[in-house]
Design an enzyme around this catalytic site. Structure first.
Site, PDB file in Angstrom:
ATOM      1  N   ARG A 141       0.785  -1.221   0.000  1.00 45.59           N
ATOM      2  CA  ARG A 141       0.000   0.000   0.000  1.00 45.59           C
ATOM      3  C   ARG A 141       0.828   1.287   0.000  1.00 45.59           C
ATOM      4  O   ARG A 141       0.567   2.201  -0.781  1.00 45.59           O
ATOM      5  CB  ARG A 141      -0.924   0.092   1.230  1.00 45.59           C
ATOM      6  CG  ARG A 141      -2.227  -0.634   1.087  1.00 45.59           C
ATOM      7  CD  ARG A 141      -2.610  -1.191   2.416  1.00 45.59           C
ATOM      8  NE  ARG A 141      -1.624  -2.177   2.774  1.00 45.59           N
ATOM      9  CZ  ARG A 141      -1.683  -3.466   2.367  1.00 45.59           C
ATOM     10  NH1 ARG A 141      -2.693  -3.865   1.675  1.00 45.59           N
ATOM     11  NH2 ARG A 141      -0.721  -4.325   2.684  1.00 45.59           N
ATOM     12  N   THR A 142       1.805   1.356   0.890  1.00 43.42           N
ATOM     13  CA  THR A 142       2.485   2.645   1.061  1.00 43.42           C
ATOM     14  C   THR A 142       3.227   3.019  -0.219  1.00 43.42           C
ATOM     15  O   THR A 142       3.077   4.131  -0.737  1.00 43.42           O
ATOM     16  CB  THR A 142       3.439   2.589   2.269  1.00 43.42           C
ATOM     17  OG1 THR A 142       2.722   2.060   3.374  1.00 43.42           O
ATOM     18  CG2 THR A 142       3.973   3.966   2.607  1.00 43.42           C
ATOM     19  N   ARG A 175      11.345   3.676   3.636  1.00 52.25           N
ATOM     20  CA  ARG A 175      10.928   2.692   4.649  1.00 52.25           C
ATOM     21  C   ARG A 175      12.170   1.902   5.041  1.00 52.25           C
ATOM     22  O   ARG A 175      12.899   1.417   4.171  1.00 52.25           O
ATOM     23  CB  ARG A 175       9.855   1.751   4.114  1.00 52.25           C
ATOM     24  CG  ARG A 175       9.562   0.623   5.106  1.00 52.25           C
ATOM     25  CD  ARG A 175       8.361  -0.191   4.726  1.00 52.25           C
ATOM     26  NE  ARG A 175       7.129   0.564   4.952  1.00 52.25           N
ATOM     27  CZ  ARG A 175       5.919   0.031   4.845  1.00 52.25           C
ATOM     28  NH1 ARG A 175       5.785  -1.242   4.521  1.00 52.25           N
ATOM     29  NH2 ARG A 175       4.842   0.761   5.060  1.00 52.25           N
TER      30      ARG A 175
END
Ligand code: CP
Length: 309
Positions: free
Chosen positions: A57-58, A107
């Site tokens: 998703r991110t 991330r």
């Protein structure tokens, strides 16, 4: 000048209520614009991304968000295919991506990684998840979802259930909720209670209770925020096995909830929400994922335009 211009997005703690509300207004504007006007917002701009951990998703919502506002994206989604394999440092990798882009999304499994990256990057850095510490853009998406679906945030009773110890979305959400007048119920196995190093700061801004029993709270909640028990964060698999499957939200539990309550989850889910729930009017976790694209488009538009959009 727009106050978000060229700013790093490292922690939700760096945002005031006023600023969160401005981001929500900008998100509403993104949604209301026609696609042609929307594509003018970041025309010709490039978003870089660097993911040292898996993501669906991110990463994809950032990429979809950038495309929707006219920009493009490049980056590393699989670190094993990058020069990190040859021993290149995080600092040098960040520097290189910042040369090729106007802002970058990172991330990384270590707490503090995004703040470190922001120190070495010439371009704004957006934290897309740093260890067990924070996931600020997820919290912005979560708060926006609550506001859209419940028409308010103040005055709500919000249950947060699951892995509260290692869940970075939980810490960002709690700090974000600290800007509002809400009644929070934290529900987890004893071994997954929120970390004591964070409670001091959270307690200053937020009223919350802690318990292990979801049944004690379920009929009172306006929002149930479910999280996955994250196997990959446990130092010892034995400890994971003890708490695996502790909470499963199924139709039996939903029947005890208020008719207009909503169920959220940052996703991915494993088995903590039964798929029977997906088609009910209370299930808002896929809508929440869609709002993630719009909130991220708003953040990029604000970060990359001196005068906003
Ligand atoms: N919610 C979230 O961060 O999902 P991904 O891990 O798929 O990006």
């Amino acid at each position: 000048m727009n106050e978000f211009y060229q700013k790093d997005i490292i922690s939700i703690k760096d945002f005031s209520k006023d600023q969160l509300e401005k981001i929500f207004e900008s998100t509403d504007k993104i949604i209301s614009l026609n696609p042609i006007d929307r594509r003018e917002i970041c025309k010709g701009k490039t978003l870089g991304y660097l993911f040292y951990e898996p993501s669906t998703r991110t990463r994809l919502s950032f990429e979809a968000a950038m495309a929707s506002i006219g920009g493009n994206s490049l980056g590393i989604s699989d670190i094993t295919s990058s020069s990190t394999q040859k021993g290149e440092s995080l600092a040098d990798t960040v520097r290189i991506i910042s040369i090729y882009s106007d802002a970058m999304v990172l991330r990384h499994p270590l707490d503090g990684s995004s703040r470190f990256a922001a120190e070495v990057s010439d371009k704004p850095v957006i934290n897309a998840g740093s260890g067990t510490e924070e996931h600020p853009t997820q919290a912005i998406q979560d708060l926006y979802t609550i506001k859209k679906e419940k028409r308010k945030i103040d005055g709500l009773k919000i249950g947060i259930v699951g892995d509260l110890k290692y869940g970075r979305t939980v810490y960002s959400l709690l700090h974000g909720l600290g800007n509002y007048d809400v009644d929070v119920r934290l529900i987890s196995p004893e071994s997954l209670r929120i970390r004591s190093d964070s409670t001091y700061e959270i307690k200053k801004k937020l009223d919350y209770t802690e318990s292990t029993n979801i049944e004690d709270h379920i009929d009172d909640l306006d929002v149930l925020y479910v999280t996955r028990i994250q196997k990959e964060r446990f130092p010892d698999e034995e400890e994971y096995l003890k708490v695996k499957g502790s909470y499963v939200v199924g139709l039996d539990l939903l029947q005890q909830m208020k008719d207009d309550s909503i169920i959220l989850h940052p996703l991915p889910r494993i088995d903590e929400i039964s798929t029977d729930i997906d088609k009910t009017k209370n299930a808002k976790y896929f809508q929440q994922a869609e709002y993630g694209k719009y909130t991220r488009a708003a953040l990029l538009g604000l970060t990359l335009n001196e005068n906003g959009f």
